[in-house]
Structure formats: structure tokens, C-alpha cells
Design a protein around this motif. Structure first.
Motif, PDB file in Angstrom:
ATOM      1  N   TYR A 129       5.893 -13.501 -26.777  1.00 27.74           N
ATOM      2  CA  TYR A 129       6.958 -12.511 -26.610  1.00 27.74           C
ATOM      3  C   TYR A 129       6.472 -11.379 -25.705  1.00 27.74           C
ATOM      4  O   TYR A 129       5.277 -11.085 -25.628  1.00 27.74           O
ATOM      5  CB  TYR A 129       7.345 -11.926 -27.974  1.00 27.74           C
ATOM      6  CG  TYR A 129       6.141 -11.348 -28.695  1.00 27.74           C
ATOM      7  CD1 TYR A 129       5.719 -10.032 -28.482  1.00 27.74           C
ATOM      8  CD2 TYR A 129       5.381 -12.140 -29.555  1.00 27.74           C
ATOM      9  CE1 TYR A 129       4.595  -9.531 -29.100  1.00 27.74           C
ATOM     10  CE2 TYR A 129       4.257 -11.645 -30.184  1.00 27.74           C
ATOM     11  CZ  TYR A 129       3.863 -10.341 -29.947  1.00 27.74           C
ATOM     12  OH  TYR A 129       2.723  -9.859 -30.551  1.00 27.74           O
ATOM     13  N   GLY A 131       8.400  -7.634 -25.152  1.00 30.28           N
ATOM     14  CA  GLY A 131       9.551  -6.759 -25.234  1.00 30.28           C
ATOM     15  C   GLY A 131       9.590  -5.791 -24.059  1.00 30.28           C
ATOM     16  O   GLY A 131       8.567  -5.188 -23.711  1.00 30.28           O
ATOM     17  N   GLU A 132      10.766  -5.637 -23.448  1.00 31.45           N
ATOM     18  CA  GLU A 132      10.879  -4.790 -22.260  1.00 31.45           C
ATOM     19  C   GLU A 132      12.231  -4.083 -22.201  1.00 31.45           C
ATOM     20  O   GLU A 132      13.210  -4.524 -22.811  1.00 31.45           O
ATOM     21  CB  GLU A 132      10.708  -5.631 -20.985  1.00 31.45           C
ATOM     22  CG  GLU A 132       9.447  -6.490 -20.999  1.00 31.45           C
ATOM     23  CD  GLU A 132       9.002  -6.933 -19.630  1.00 31.45           C
ATOM     24  OE1 GLU A 132       9.458  -6.343 -18.621  1.00 31.45           O
ATOM     25  OE2 GLU A 132       8.171  -7.869 -19.561  1.00 31.45           O
ATOM     26  N   CYS A 158      18.105  -4.733 -23.310  1.00 28.13           N
ATOM     27  CA  CYS A 158      16.827  -5.170 -23.881  1.00 28.13           C
ATOM     28  C   CYS A 158      16.460  -6.537 -23.306  1.00 28.13           C
ATOM     29  O   CYS A 158      17.342  -7.351 -23.018  1.00 28.13           O
ATOM     30  CB  CYS A 158      16.911  -5.309 -25.400  1.00 28.13           C
ATOM     31  SG  CYS A 158      17.546  -3.887 -26.291  1.00 28.13           S
ATOM     32  N   ASN A 160      13.462  -9.795 -23.909  1.00 29.32           N
ATOM     33  CA  ASN A 160      12.237 -10.448 -24.353  1.00 29.32           C
ATOM     34  C   ASN A 160      11.818 -11.341 -23.199  1.00 29.32           C
ATOM     35  O   ASN A 160      12.401 -12.401 -22.977  1.00 29.32           O
ATOM     36  CB  ASN A 160      12.478 -11.269 -25.623  1.00 29.32           C
ATOM     37  CG  ASN A 160      11.241 -12.061 -26.036  1.00 29.32           C
ATOM     38  OD1 ASN A 160      10.159 -11.898 -25.478  1.00 29.32           O
ATOM     39  ND2 ASN A 160      11.397 -12.926 -27.012  1.00 29.32           N
ATOM     40  N   VAL A 206      10.502   1.436 -26.519  1.00 31.39           N
ATOM     41  CA  VAL A 206      10.704   0.003 -26.679  1.00 31.39           C
ATOM     42  C   VAL A 206       9.746  -0.493 -27.756  1.00 31.39           C
ATOM     43  O   VAL A 206       8.567  -0.145 -27.773  1.00 31.39           O
ATOM     44  CB  VAL A 206      10.489  -0.764 -25.348  1.00 31.39           C
ATOM     45  CG1 VAL A 206       9.116  -0.499 -24.743  1.00 31.39           C
ATOM     46  CG2 VAL A 206      10.702  -2.257 -25.558  1.00 31.39           C
ATOM     47  N   THR A 208       8.760  -4.081 -30.295  1.00 25.28           N
ATOM     48  CA  THR A 208       8.921  -5.509 -30.581  1.00 25.28           C
ATOM     49  C   THR A 208       8.420  -5.786 -31.984  1.00 25.28           C
ATOM     50  O   THR A 208       7.347  -5.316 -32.372  1.00 25.28           O
ATOM     51  CB  THR A 208       8.143  -6.380 -29.583  1.00 25.28           C
ATOM     52  OG1 THR A 208       8.516  -6.015 -28.251  1.00 25.28           O
ATOM     53  CG2 THR A 208       8.440  -7.857 -29.801  1.00 25.28           C
ATOM     54  N   THR A 250       6.032  -4.702 -20.047  1.00 22.73           N
ATOM     55  CA  THR A 250       5.883  -4.756 -21.504  1.00 22.73           C
ATOM     56  C   THR A 250       4.679  -3.943 -21.953  1.00 22.73           C
ATOM     57  O   THR A 250       3.675  -3.856 -21.239  1.00 22.73           O
ATOM     58  CB  THR A 250       5.742  -6.225 -21.969  1.00 22.73           C
ATOM     59  OG1 THR A 250       5.982  -6.309 -23.375  1.00 22.73           O
ATOM     60  CG2 THR A 250       4.364  -6.796 -21.666  1.00 22.73           C
ATOM     61  N   GLU A 271      12.473  -9.518 -32.549  1.00 18.77           N
ATOM     62  CA  GLU A 271      13.405  -8.420 -32.303  1.00 18.77           C
ATOM     63  C   GLU A 271      12.805  -7.469 -31.278  1.00 18.77           C
ATOM     64  O   GLU A 271      11.657  -7.048 -31.412  1.00 18.77           O
ATOM     65  CB  GLU A 271      13.685  -7.654 -33.587  1.00 18.77           C
ATOM     66  CG  GLU A 271      14.419  -8.460 -34.647  1.00 18.77           C
ATOM     67  CD  GLU A 271      14.586  -7.692 -35.935  1.00 18.77           C
ATOM     68  OE1 GLU A 271      15.723  -7.610 -36.419  1.00 18.77           O
ATOM     69  OE2 GLU A 271      13.568  -7.180 -36.445  1.00 18.77           O
ATOM     70  N   VAL A 272      13.587  -7.155 -30.258  1.00 19.21           N
ATOM     71  CA  VAL A 272      13.216  -6.147 -29.271  1.00 19.21           C
ATOM     72  C   VAL A 272      14.224  -5.011 -29.384  1.00 19.21           C
ATOM     73  O   VAL A 272      15.429  -5.228 -29.227  1.00 19.21           O
ATOM     74  CB  VAL A 272      13.216  -6.714 -27.839  1.00 19.21           C
ATOM     75  CG1 VAL A 272      12.893  -5.610 -26.836  1.00 19.21           C
ATOM     76  CG2 VAL A 272      12.211  -7.856 -27.714  1.00 19.21           C
ATOM     77  N   GLU A 273      13.730  -3.813 -29.665  1.00 20.45           N
ATOM     78  CA  GLU A 273      14.605  -2.656 -29.835  1.00 20.45           C
ATOM     79  C   GLU A 273      14.304  -1.620 -28.769  1.00 20.45           C
ATOM     80  O   GLU A 273      13.154  -1.252 -28.536  1.00 20.45           O
ATOM     81  CB  GLU A 273      14.417  -2.040 -31.218  1.00 20.45           C
ATOM     82  CG  GLU A 273      15.322  -0.853 -31.476  1.00 20.45           C
ATOM     83  CD  GLU A 273      15.287  -0.365 -32.913  1.00 20.45           C
ATOM     84  OE1 GLU A 273      16.039   0.568 -33.237  1.00 20.45           O
ATOM     85  OE2 GLU A 273      14.498  -0.930 -33.724  1.00 20.45           O
TER      86      GLU A 273
END
Length: 291
Positions: A129, A131-132, A158, A160, A206, A208, A250, A271-273
């Protein structure tokens, strides 16, 4: 606004999310066939969309639609590698901070929408993963700088930016193979328009999580190349068009960096927030042999 592309009743639609509902803006503004077409219409089109959404009752519950990529078929996806200062240090190779950003491209088919399964490929167990925060371009841009560059951003979403790690190392000078497996990454759930964010985008967070466990957490304050620079740099050598996407990098904490590595496994929930945007959620599934 939260602009969304979705499937309902066997057909593709676009609209905006209000609370737990979806307003079908494509029905109300038939001159625009998609979110990308809306963005091509510029500020006047966005103003029409806002007016159409104001006071509108949702046409669907969000839970009743299948969420597509926010730009259903993005023309180009630019990805920025190693853009958080902490991430450069994570490599432990003694290298100085880069003078220019590292860039690679991804194809649309390598991404799925919010709620759709990520695919662990048959050929590898090293799906990872990343996240970005992703920029969505809203107006044509060539050789733009500073505030003019920021004005070219339609909004944020968002991402991934999923990676098949062993295939990244198949070649000496590129990472294309490991970055473009079908359904290895995700984008969404929607695009939040630029007017919803602070000027300069300097304090966005951000995060993850994998199965609820925090893995990545950083803010845009630590970017080596900020949003204005990235839009300006890319637009120096190519013309950015509405609907183009820029993944901005990321933070530390990808699975490959653990000892031993923590690669994604079937059943894992990623989950990427992103602050001000929301949560992109996907479950990993093992790829099945095609019949």
C-alpha cells in the motif's frame, strides 16, 4: 462539493455527495456527460453544478451505488516518488534531498474505486500500500507557476498507489512493471473541490491504516515539492488537461519498510484518509485464474 462518479441501475452516472446521499447532477446538467466534462467547462460549469445541487434532494443513498473512480477514465496519472522528507531519510542511503521530483506514470486500469477489491496478483505475494493525496487538474496548464499553478487544481482525492514490490525491481531504470498491475491501487471516493481547502494546501494530513492499524501518517508541511511546484514542474514539459491526476507521494511506513515486510494479504482492509476529503476503503482479494 464532493464530485462522484458512480454506477446505478447498470449505467454510469455522476453527481455530488451530500451527507449520506448522492445527487445525480448528470440528469440535471445533461450537457456535461461526466465529471471530467464538467471540469473541462471551467469555473462556469462548476458554478452551474453548485447551483443545481443547492437544495436538491438526493436521488440515491450513497450505500446503494457502486462508486467508480472519481474521473472514470483518467487520461493520465502522474505519480511522484519519495516526496516526503522523512521518506527520503527512510532509504538510509545517505543521499541528499533531490533537486527535482521523481516521476512515473500509471494506467487507469491499475486503479479501482472506493469499495472495490484490490487484487493480489497470481504472480506475486508482495502487494503493498501507499497512501497519498492526489491532485485533480481542472484547467489546461502549460508553464504555469506559483498562484497560477494552484489555480489549475480542481480539487483533491485520496489514492492508494498500490505497488507490487518484487516487480518494481525487474528493471534497472524504471518501476513501471510494479506500478501498473490491474486493480493494484485505488482512487476515491470522490473529488473535493479546491474551494474547500486552505490556500496553499499546506496543512493537510494523510493517513493509511491496514485492518485498523496505523501504518502511515504525515502532512503536506513535510513535502519536498509542494502542490504548486508539482503542477508547475509537470506543466513545463507537458500540457496538463482537466481530469489529469497527480499523486503527490507517500509518507514513511509502507509495508516493504517493516522487518519483516508487511505485505497485503487477501482479506486485509486498507484505508487511506485525507483531511478534508474522507476515507478511501478497499479489501484485498486474491486474483482468480481467468476461465
Amino acid at each position: 462539493m464532493k464530485l462522484i462518479s458512480y454506477l446505478h441501475g447498470g449505467a454510469s452516472h455522476w453527481g455530488c455527495v451530500i451527507g449520506d446521499g448522492v445527487v445525480d447532477l448528470g440528469r440535471r446538467l445533461p450537457v456535461f456527460a461526466s465529471v471530467a466534462a464538467l471540469l473541462e467547462g471551467g469555473e462556469a460549469a462548476l458554478a452551474q453544478a453548485r447551483e443545481a445541487a443547492t437544495g436538491a434532494s438526493p436521488d440515491h443513498a450513497l450505500a446503494d451505488v457502486r462508486v467508480d473512480l472519481p474521473i472514470a477514465q483518467p487520461r493520465r496519472v502522474f505519480c511522484i516518488g519519495v516526496n516526503y522528507a522523512h521518506r527520503n531519510a527512510e532509504y538510509k542511503d545517505g543521499s541528499e534531498l533531490p533537486k527535482y521530483p521523481s516521476i512515473f506514470m500509471r494506467v487507469a486500469e491499475s486503479f479501482v474505486g472506493h469499495g472495490e477489491p484490490l487484487r493480489q496478483p497470481l504472480e506475486s505475494t508482495q502487494l503493498d500500500y501507499e497512501g497519498e493525496i492526489a491532485i485533480v487538474i481542472g484547467r489546461r496548464a502549460r508553464r504555469v507557476k506559483g498562484e497560477d499553478a494552484l489555480a489549475c487544481i480542481a480539487g483533491l482525492t485520496c489514492m492508494n498507489e498500490g505497488t507490487v514490490r518484487d516487480w518494481v525491481h525487474h528493471a534497472k531504470f524504471n518501476v513501471t512493471q510494479g506500478k501498473n498491475w490491474n486493480a493494484s491501487g485505488a482512487i476515491g471516493p470522490w473529488i473535493v473541490t479546491a474551494d474547500e481547502f486552505p490556500q496553499g494546501y499546506g496543512a493537510l494530513r494523510v493517513q493509511t491504516r491496514v485492518n485498523g492499524e496505523p501504518r502511515q501518517d504525515d502532512t503536506t508541511a513535510n513535502l519536498m515539492f509542494d502542490f504548486a511546484y508539482l503542477v508547475g514542474y509537470l506543466s513545463t514539459f507537458t500540457t496538463l488537461e482537466p481530469g489529469d491526476i497527480i499523486a503527490t507521494g507517500t509518507p514513511i511506513g509502507a509495508g516493504i519498510r517493516f522487518d519483516p515486510p508487511k505485505f497485503l494479504q487477501p482479506g486485509d482492509v486498507v484505508e487511506v484518509e485525507v483531511s478534508g476529503v474522507g476515507v478511501l476503503r478497499n479489501v484485498v482479494r486474491a486474483e482468480e485464474v481467468a476461465v
